[in-house]
Design a protein around this motif. Structure first.
Motif, PDB file in Angstrom:
ATOM      1  N   HIS A  65       0.704  -1.044  -0.064  1.00 11.06           N
ATOM      2  CA  HIS A  65      -0.071   0.069  -0.035  1.00 11.06           C
ATOM      3  C   HIS A  65       0.894   1.283   0.061  1.00 11.06           C
ATOM      4  O   HIS A  65       1.770   1.393   0.956  1.00 11.06           O
ATOM      5  CB  HIS A  65      -0.786   0.030   1.120  1.00 11.06           C
ATOM      6  CG  HIS A  65      -1.820  -1.009   1.285  1.00 11.06           C
ATOM      7  ND1 HIS A  65      -3.162  -1.095   0.930  1.00 11.06           N
ATOM      8  CD2 HIS A  65      -1.578  -2.523   1.666  1.00 11.06           C
ATOM      9  CE1 HIS A  65      -3.654  -2.292   1.224  1.00 11.06           C
ATOM     10  NE2 HIS A  65      -2.861  -3.035   1.683  1.00 11.06           N
TER      11      HIS A  65
ATOM     12  N   THR B 211      -2.667   6.838  -9.372  1.00 10.19           N
ATOM     13  CA  THR B 211      -3.800   5.612  -9.052  1.00 10.19           C
ATOM     14  C   THR B 211      -3.884   5.082 -10.116  1.00 10.19           C
ATOM     15  O   THR B 211      -4.366   3.707  -9.985  1.00 10.19           O
ATOM     16  CB  THR B 211      -4.948   6.433  -8.775  1.00 10.19           C
ATOM     17  OG1 THR B 211      -5.074   7.417  -9.676  1.00 10.19           O
ATOM     18  CG2 THR B 211      -4.820   7.336  -7.552  1.00 10.19           C
TER      19      THR B 211
ATOM     20  N   VAL C 150      -2.488   0.920 -10.030  1.00  5.15           N
ATOM     21  CA  VAL C 150      -3.007  -0.081  -9.079  1.00  5.15           C
ATOM     22  C   VAL C 150      -3.251  -1.268  -9.839  1.00  5.15           C
ATOM     23  O   VAL C 150      -3.511  -1.228 -11.095  1.00  5.15           O
ATOM     24  CB  VAL C 150      -4.520   0.393  -8.365  1.00  5.15           C
ATOM     25  CG1 VAL C 150      -4.292   1.787  -7.601  1.00  5.15           C
ATOM     26  CG2 VAL C 150      -5.463   0.679  -9.441  1.00  5.15           C
TER      27      VAL C 150
ATOM     28  N   THR D   5      -1.748  -1.221  -3.931  1.00  4.15           N
ATOM     29  CA  THR D   5      -2.947  -0.278  -3.782  1.00  4.15           C
ATOM     30  C   THR D   5      -2.285   1.222  -3.492  1.00  4.15           C
ATOM     31  O   THR D   5      -0.988   1.270  -2.958  1.00  4.15           O
ATOM     32  CB  THR D   5      -3.458  -0.636  -2.618  1.00  4.15           C
ATOM     33  OG1 THR D   5      -4.041  -1.968  -2.698  1.00  4.15           O
ATOM     34  CG2 THR D   5      -4.600   0.122  -2.221  1.00  4.15           C
TER      35      THR D   5
END
Lengths: 115, 114
Positions: free
Chosen positions: A12, A81, A84, A112
């Motif tokens: 993450h 983003t 991902v 993530t």
């Protein structure tokens, strides 16, 4: 048979941070391939490395093949983003080894990215 | 050039039933691979066909079987479905003559067993 171990299993990161996933093998690999699978999608081929110590770049992605051809890494600089997904490494069997369908996939790293 | 195609995209079956999944490789590709990907897990190799022959199979029971046709398309059959067979089934193709054997994946068939 040939095993390709991939770490970490999960990662993450905050958007803008870097990300690295690693693949390791106990045997010398003839080449290594990297695939990306977006959530809900299918694996898509990214790149192949063949030569010892090879480094290839695709925009913010840097792929490396170890000098001994037993490990490889994928590094993403300043994640977005859109990065991902699950990143898989894969390698064909060496000559004389048991073919596993010509590619053995690592377990994958699920990335993530938090905005 | 069309990519790997699979049908159907989604399928719902009940325990004990049988299912057939289909795959058409990229034109010119002779090798077809089948993988099972359970939710959130990696790719589990099922079967590899090349030039109409089964070349290798993964650690799956015999109720998973398949074949490759003369036009290199392929079917995956699963008999006596169990709940744990629920997964995304991915087909990939490659140029069997190529030394590097990059695999190109289809969109998959999502199988749900109730």
């Amino acid at each position: 048979g040939q095993q390709v171990m991939q770490i970490p299993q999960y990662q993450h990161v905050q958007e803008g941070e870097d990300f690295t996933t690693y693949c390791n093998s106990s045997t010398t690999l003839s080449n290594i391939q990297w695939y990306k699978q977006r959530p809900g999608g299918h694996p898509v081929f990214l790149i192949q490395l063949v030569k010892s110590g090879e480094v290839k770049k695709q925009k913010r992605l840097t792929f490396q093949f170890g000098e001994a051809k037993k490990n490889s890494s994928l590094h993403i600089t300043a994640t977005q983003t859109t990065d991902v997904g699950t990143y898989f490494c894969a390698s064909p069997p060496n000559a004389g080894g048991t073919s596993y369908g010509k590619l053995t996939f690592g377990q994958g790293t699920i990335l993530t990215v938090h905005p | 050039e069309a990519g790997v195609t699979q049908s159907p995209t989604h399928l719902i079956k009940t325990r004990g039933q049988q299912v057939t999944l289909r795959c058409s490789p990229i034109s010119g590709h002779t090798s077809v691979y089948w993988y099972q990907q359970a939710l959130g897990l990696g790719l589990q190799f099922l079967l590899w066909y090349d030039e109409g022959e089964e070349r290798n199979r993964g650690n799956f029971p015999p109720r998973f079987s398949g074949r490759q046709f003369p036009n290199y398309s392929s079917e995956l059959n699963v008999n006596a479905l169990e709940l744990e067979d629920s997964a995304l089934y991915l087909c990939a193709s490659s140029d069997g003559q190529a030394r590097t054997d990059t695999q190109y994946f289809g969109p998959g068939t999502r199988l749900t067993v109730l």
